[in-house]
Motif scaffolding. Structure first.
Motif, PDB file in Angstrom:
ATOM      1  N   ILE A  86      48.740  34.760  28.646  1.00  0.00           N
ATOM      2  CA  ILE A  86      49.933  34.112  28.603  1.00  0.00           C
ATOM      3  C   ILE A  86      49.691  32.905  29.652  1.00  0.00           C
ATOM      4  CG2 ILE A  86      51.920  34.577  29.740  1.00  0.00           C
ATOM      5  CD1 ILE A  86      51.848  37.216  28.213  1.00  0.00           C
ATOM      6  N   PRO A  87      49.124  31.551  30.146  1.00  0.00           N
ATOM      7  CA  PRO A  87      49.213  30.449  30.518  1.00  0.00           C
ATOM      8  C   PRO A  87      50.980  30.317  31.099  1.00  0.00           C
ATOM      9  CG  PRO A  87      48.595  29.673  28.849  1.00  0.00           C
ATOM     10  CD  PRO A  87      48.983  30.894  28.837  1.00  0.00           C
ATOM     11  N   ILE A  88      50.677  29.562  32.407  1.00  0.00           N
ATOM     12  CA  ILE A  88      52.150  29.104  32.778  1.00  0.00           C
ATOM     13  C   ILE A  88      51.793  27.549  33.275  1.00  0.00           C
ATOM     14  CG2 ILE A  88      54.236  28.902  33.963  1.00  0.00           C
ATOM     15  CD1 ILE A  88      54.775  31.903  33.524  1.00  0.00           C
ATOM     16  N   LYS A  89      52.088  26.150  32.895  1.00  0.00           N
ATOM     17  CA  LYS A  89      51.381  25.228  33.800  1.00  0.00           C
ATOM     18  C   LYS A  89      52.582  24.297  34.285  1.00  0.00           C
ATOM     19  CE  LYS A  89      46.746  25.286  31.685  1.00  0.00           C
ATOM     20  NZ  LYS A  89      46.418  25.528  32.764  1.00  0.00           N
ATOM     21  N   GLY A 104      48.806  25.829  38.009  1.00  0.00           N
ATOM     22  CA  GLY A 104      48.460  26.933  36.777  1.00  0.00           C
ATOM     23  C   GLY A 104      49.055  28.155  37.881  1.00  0.00           C
ATOM     24  N   ILE A 105      48.861  28.961  36.399  1.00  0.00           N
ATOM     25  CA  ILE A 105      48.659  30.283  36.160  1.00  0.00           C
ATOM     26  C   ILE A 105      48.521  30.892  35.142  1.00  0.00           C
ATOM     27  CG2 ILE A 105      51.319  31.172  36.401  1.00  0.00           C
ATOM     28  CD1 ILE A 105      51.103  33.407  38.043  1.00  0.00           C
ATOM     29  N   LYS A 106      47.754  32.090  34.780  1.00  0.00           N
ATOM     30  CA  LYS A 106      47.331  32.600  33.887  1.00  0.00           C
ATOM     31  C   LYS A 106      47.080  33.929  33.974  1.00  0.00           C
ATOM     32  CE  LYS A 106      43.439  31.731  31.665  1.00  0.00           C
ATOM     33  NZ  LYS A 106      42.566  30.863  31.585  1.00  0.00           N
ATOM     34  N   GLY A 107      47.578  35.135  32.794  1.00  0.00           N
ATOM     35  CA  GLY A 107      47.040  36.398  32.777  1.00  0.00           C
ATOM     36  C   GLY A 107      46.691  35.894  31.722  1.00  0.00           C
ATOM     37  N   THR A 108      45.205  36.833  31.395  1.00  0.00           N
ATOM     38  CA  THR A 108      44.664  37.584  30.303  1.00  0.00           C
ATOM     39  C   THR A 108      44.711  38.979  30.788  1.00  0.00           C
ATOM     40  OG1 THR A 108      43.004  35.229  30.610  1.00  0.00           O
ATOM     41  CG2 THR A 108      42.280  36.619  28.645  1.00  0.00           C
ATOM     42  N   PHE A 109      45.045  38.591  28.949  1.00  0.00           N
ATOM     43  CA  PHE A 109      44.696  41.388  29.098  1.00  0.00           C
ATOM     44  C   PHE A 109      43.966  40.955  27.572  1.00  0.00           C
ATOM     45  CE2 PHE A 109      49.032  39.022  30.540  1.00  0.00           C
ATOM     46  CZ  PHE A 109      48.962  40.101  31.843  1.00  0.00           C
ATOM     47  N   PRO A 110      42.546  41.568  27.912  1.00  0.00           N
ATOM     48  CA  PRO A 110      41.314  41.812  26.974  1.00  0.00           C
ATOM     49  C   PRO A 110      41.724  43.620  26.404  1.00  0.00           C
ATOM     50  CG  PRO A 110      40.589  41.791  29.151  1.00  0.00           C
ATOM     51  CD  PRO A 110      41.817  41.237  29.165  1.00  0.00           C
ATOM     52  N   ASN A 111      41.636  43.763  25.439  1.00  0.00           N
ATOM     53  CA  ASN A 111      41.362  44.630  24.769  1.00  0.00           C
ATOM     54  C   ASN A 111      39.779  45.432  23.787  1.00  0.00           C
ATOM     55  OD1 ASN A 111      41.964  47.878  23.739  1.00  0.00           O
ATOM     56  ND2 ASN A 111      43.275  47.035  22.365  1.00  0.00           N
ATOM     57  N   GLY A 112      39.478  46.156  23.989  1.00  0.00           N
ATOM     58  CA  GLY A 112      37.865  45.747  23.379  1.00  0.00           C
ATOM     59  C   GLY A 112      38.170  47.286  22.096  1.00  0.00           C
ATOM     60  N   TYR A 113      37.632  47.091  21.181  1.00  0.00           N
ATOM     61  CA  TYR A 113      37.788  47.987  19.703  1.00  0.00           C
ATOM     62  C   TYR A 113      36.419  48.371  19.335  1.00  0.00           C
ATOM     63  CZ  TYR A 113      38.690  43.502  16.722  1.00  0.00           C
ATOM     64  OH  TYR A 113      37.717  42.988  15.955  1.00  0.00           O
ATOM     65  N   TYR A 124      43.205  37.431  35.933  1.00  0.00           N
ATOM     66  CA  TYR A 124      44.590  36.493  36.890  1.00  0.00           C
ATOM     67  C   TYR A 124      43.995  35.596  36.990  1.00  0.00           C
ATOM     68  CZ  TYR A 124      47.334  40.160  36.063  1.00  0.00           C
ATOM     69  OH  TYR A 124      48.552  41.274  35.357  1.00  0.00           O
ATOM     70  N   ARG A 125      44.451  34.007  36.678  1.00  0.00           N
ATOM     71  CA  ARG A 125      44.195  33.068  37.379  1.00  0.00           C
ATOM     72  C   ARG A 125      45.045  31.643  38.095  1.00  0.00           C
ATOM     73  NH1 ARG A 125      39.239  29.516  35.884  1.00  0.00           N
ATOM     74  NH2 ARG A 125      40.429  26.672  35.923  1.00  0.00           N
ATOM     75  N   LEU A 126      44.596  31.218  39.797  1.00  0.00           N
ATOM     76  CA  LEU A 126      45.782  30.591  39.876  1.00  0.00           C
ATOM     77  C   LEU A 126      45.006  28.791  39.811  1.00  0.00           C
ATOM     78  CD1 LEU A 126      46.657  32.739  43.075  1.00  0.00           C
ATOM     79  CD2 LEU A 126      48.916  31.792  40.524  1.00  0.00           C
ATOM     80  N   ASP A 127      45.750  27.717  39.647  1.00  0.00           N
ATOM     81  CA  ASP A 127      45.071  26.882  39.519  1.00  0.00           C
ATOM     82  C   ASP A 127      46.192  25.450  40.591  1.00  0.00           C
ATOM     83  OD1 ASP A 127      42.133  26.293  37.982  1.00  0.00           O
ATOM     84  OD2 ASP A 127      43.440  27.653  36.843  1.00  0.00           O
ATOM     85  N   ALA A 128      45.077  24.908  41.618  1.00  0.00           N
ATOM     86  CA  ALA A 128      46.096  23.673  42.051  1.00  0.00           C
ATOM     87  C   ALA A 128      45.170  22.575  41.792  1.00  0.00           C
ATOM     88  CB  ALA A 128      46.294  24.011  43.100  1.00  0.00           C
ATOM     89  N   GLU A 129      45.261  21.677  41.324  1.00  0.00           N
ATOM     90  CA  GLU A 129      44.471  20.128  41.285  1.00  0.00           C
ATOM     91  C   GLU A 129      45.575  19.180  41.223  1.00  0.00           C
ATOM     92  OE1 GLU A 129      41.283  19.108  37.966  1.00  0.00           O
ATOM     93  OE2 GLU A 129      42.726  21.005  36.711  1.00  0.00           O
ATOM     94  N   SER A 149      40.256  39.912  38.571  1.00  0.00           N
ATOM     95  CA  SER A 149      39.610  40.342  37.156  1.00  0.00           C
ATOM     96  C   SER A 149      39.552  42.506  38.028  1.00  0.00           C
ATOM     97  CB  SER A 149      39.058  40.176  36.957  1.00  0.00           C
ATOM     98  OG  SER A 149      37.589  40.185  37.028  1.00  0.00           O
ATOM     99  N   ASP A 150      40.293  43.082  37.104  1.00  0.00           N
ATOM    100  CA  ASP A 150      40.192  44.543  37.109  1.00  0.00           C
ATOM    101  C   ASP A 150      39.530  45.201  35.812  1.00  0.00           C
ATOM    102  OD1 ASP A 150      39.774  46.835  37.997  1.00  0.00           O
ATOM    103  OD2 ASP A 150      42.007  47.395  38.006  1.00  0.00           O
ATOM    104  N   LEU A 151      38.644  45.197  35.332  1.00  0.00           N
ATOM    105  CA  LEU A 151      38.533  45.704  34.399  1.00  0.00           C
ATOM    106  C   LEU A 151      37.325  47.292  33.958  1.00  0.00           C
ATOM    107  CD1 LEU A 151      36.206  42.796  32.946  1.00  0.00           C
ATOM    108  CD2 LEU A 151      38.955  43.055  32.539  1.00  0.00           C
ATOM    109  N   ASN A 152      37.609  48.148  33.061  1.00  0.00           N
ATOM    110  CA  ASN A 152      37.190  49.017  32.671  1.00  0.00           C
ATOM    111  C   ASN A 152      36.390  49.345  31.705  1.00  0.00           C
ATOM    112  OD1 ASN A 152      37.870  52.057  31.030  1.00  0.00           O
ATOM    113  ND2 ASN A 152      37.924  51.963  33.320  1.00  0.00           N
TER     114      ASN A 152
END
Length: 359
Positions: A86-89, A104-113, A124-129, A149-152
């Motif tokens: 989910i990115p917002i720019k 910009g702000i972006k959230g990425t939510f990965p799920n392994g299987y 999560y990522r924040l951008d200013a350019e 990032s916070d991964l398990n």
């Protein structure tokens, strides 16, 4: 994965009644109109390839770490994930009309299987350019970003992985002919990674280290319509693309809480690089109408020193989506893409929801 045109710039096109009036628009808007039609803004805004690279590196580290555990199998590994992104720019025009600020702000939510060692979590990522338009065919950008990032990791070996850091990014867009242009980017990231491996209910191995990288990417993109070749349907545009990326990771050698010194799972240096060729077919529409897109492509690794347990050098790429530019100048969209390894050992699927506007 990332499908973004400049919303207000495209909306402005519908209000232009003559070429003379078009020339009265700010240079930043004229440039965005030009880049959008050429398909260059998509490469600039999207993070499909960048995100795929980061996840493959992270999953490979997890797989190698798990395979090094006592009694762990040495074959049969795979890396399969599904991501929600989910990115917002937001673009803000500066006085003078030849520069923009991008936030910009972006959230990425990965799920392994289906992996022997599965990686899940959130990034999560924040951008200013700052973006400067030299003319309607040329843009340069420079900015800063922050990632956390916070991964398990679970399966053969369990661990919690926390990473955070920031860096600088530079961009360049150049349309150099009626049919072709290029979008390029480079980043340098300074970060730290903390890995916690539970050993017993009361004791964990903890390893914290510097984890920096340099990332580069360049993409040559074309634009062809029915007037150029009869095989393209009327009202549609075909964007062929040829791209390449390279990332080099620099890992600090540090001691864990037992005093054992180590760096990365394959040493203090990691390399990963791919090239790709894509065909994207997109319908050209007016504000308030839905725009469908279709993607077909091929991707190939040319360097990867993390392929110790998962050998997957070639991928097929498919995607489809739908988006709309509203009358108010906001762009919303949903897209799905899939990177399918030909050997079936690595698969990444992503669902992207976008929201972009200018103020």
């Amino acid at each position: 994965m990332r499908k973004i045109k400049n919303a207000v710039a495209v909306a402005a096109v519908t209000m232009i009644s003559s070429e003379a009036f078009s020339q009265e628009l700010p240079l930043s808007v004229q440039s965005q109109i030009n880049f959008s039609k050429a398909g260059l803004l998509r490469s600039f805004y999207e993070s499909d390839q960048y995100g795929s690279v980061q996840w493959r590196i992270g999953q490979a580290r997890s797989t190698i770490g798990g395979a090094k555990s006592p009694s762990a199998p040495q074959n049969g590994y795979s890396d399969k994930t599904t991501d929600s992104v989910i990115p917002i720019k937001v673009l803000h025009s500066l006085s003078g009309g030849n520069s923009d600020l991008l936030f910009g702000i972006k959230g990425t939510f990965p799920n392994g299987y289906g992996n022997q060692n599965t990686l899940d979590g959130e990034i999560y990522r924040l951008d200013a350019e700052y973006l400067h338009y030299i003319d309607t065919d040329t843009m340069l950008g420079i900015g800063a970003f922050y990632e956390a990032s916070d991964l398990n990791s679970s399966g053969i070996a369990s661990s919690d992985i926390e990473s955070k850091g920031g860096g600088i990014r530079v961009d360049a867009i150049r349309k150099f002919s009626a049919h072709w242009g290029m979008a390029a980017r480079a980043e340098y990231y300074w970060g730290t990674t903390k890995v916690t491996n539970p050993i017993t209910s009361s004791f964990s191995l903890i390893h914290k280290q510097g984890d920096d990288h340099i990332y580069t990417q360049a993409e040559l993109i074309g634009q062809y319509r029915q007037d150029d070749t009869g095989v393209i349907p009327v009202g549609w545009v075909l964007h062929p693309a040829l791209g390449i990326q390279y990332q080099h990771n620099y890992l600090e050698s540090t001691a864990n809480n037992l005093g054992v010194i180590s760096s990365g799972v394959v040493g203090d240096s990691e390399e990963y690089g791919t090239w790709w060729t894509h065909l994207r077919l997109e319908k050209e529409t007016s504000p308030g109408e839905w725009t469908p897109t279709f993607l077909l492509g091929y991707e190939r690794e040319y360097v990867n020193n993390l392929d110790k347990y998962v050998q997957e050098p070639s991928y097929g790429v498919v995607g489809t989506g739908i988006s709309m530019l509203t009358q108010g100048g906001m762009r919303v969209g949903v897209e799905y893409s899939r990177h399918q390894g030909f050997n079936g050992n690595r698969i990444n699927s992503a669902l992207l929801g976008t929201l972009n506007f200018r103020f």
